[in-house]
Design an enzyme around this catalytic site. Sequence first.
Site, PDB file in Angstrom:
ATOM      1  N   GLY A  89       0.807  -1.222   0.000  1.00  0.00           N
ATOM      2  CA  GLY A  89       0.000   0.000   0.000  1.00  0.00           C
ATOM      3  C   GLY A  89       0.838   1.268   0.000  1.00  0.00           C
ATOM      4  CG  ASN A  90       4.945   0.928   1.257  1.00  0.00           C
ATOM      5  OD1 ASN A  90       4.540   0.109   0.423  1.00  0.00           O
ATOM      6  ND2 ASN A  90       6.097   0.788   1.876  1.00  0.00           N
ATOM      7  CE  LYS A 146      -6.888  -6.479   5.993  1.00  0.00           C
ATOM      8  NZ  LYS A 146      -5.442  -6.465   6.147  1.00  0.00           N
ATOM      9  CE  LYS A 152       0.284  -5.761  -0.968  1.00  0.00           C
ATOM     10  NZ  LYS A 152       1.079  -6.704  -0.220  1.00  0.00           N
ATOM     11  CE  LYS A 179       4.597  -7.617   3.343  1.00  0.00           C
ATOM     12  NZ  LYS A 179       3.270  -7.432   2.828  1.00  0.00           N
TER      13      LYS A 179
END
Length: 313
Positions: A12-13, A129, A213, A275
């Site tokens: 997102g960054n 979430k 994601k 991740k």
Amino acid sequence: MTRKKIVVALGGNAIQSGDATAKAQQEALERTAEQLVAIIENNVDVVIAHGNGPQVGNILLQQKAAETEKTPAMPLDTCGAMSQGMIGYWMENAIEKALKKRGIEKDVVTVITRVEVDEEDEAFENPTKPIGPFYTEEEARKLMETTKATFKEDAGRGWRRVVPSPKPVSIHEHKVINALVEDGDIVIAVGGGGIPVIDSKDGLIGTEAVIDKDFAAQKLAELVDADILVILTAVDYVYVNFNTPDQKKLEHVTVDELTQYIQENQFAPGSMLPKIQAAINFVNTDLKRKTIITSLEKVYEALEENAGTIISK
């Protein structure tokens, strides 16, 4: 020389750096596009996946603020679709601008992506979430009575709505995405983890959930038969004993070594752990596949195996 197919998962960054205006986000994406186009020159075909956390959060706030009987707020799956279109549009413009600078002729396309989840996924029994605005406990309890939504206290900052985060089972548009990539197009897909849908006898039905994601990017990489999954994050390398005197960066690492580190609780559940799990899942599907975890600034070097954490079987 054989072209490599890669799926890049942007954090997102890469889109928002504190300023939520459209102009600031477009400028951030132009900087991101410069780095991405540098790797496109390197004989690779690329699919770009991206986060949408801040953007979909703002859309939900806007929906809530403008809600009346005549203009009811849109549900979460629809807000996710809005954010995919918006970010995809910005990203297409930014990438085309960077391509033009380099004299590269390539088409860029955004695919609004529906990601199938299993309605029996245990995540639906345990929403975790957090999304949307903060409420007082009193407001949250009132909303729980009047709606079916679940609210939980969030780290002392107030109460927030929580939704399920199911695992992706399949990606509805993966064949279309693959055909576009095989044709040499740059494809933007599974934005924000994709729109979660459940397959019913009458067709696909959107559901109020948020798919991670990185897991969505991993599933897409698997389905389009990518060679490399690149997960971009805020750090150049994955570390063990992070922020301690014994901190160690991981350069080339195997699935077995990472599994051992997971058992030692080396990776934070809300940030690096998903991740790592997505990286392992992808590599486990084929001996030839690799995952790279690094920062946007180091992505070119990482693809040359000169930076980043490179995970193989």
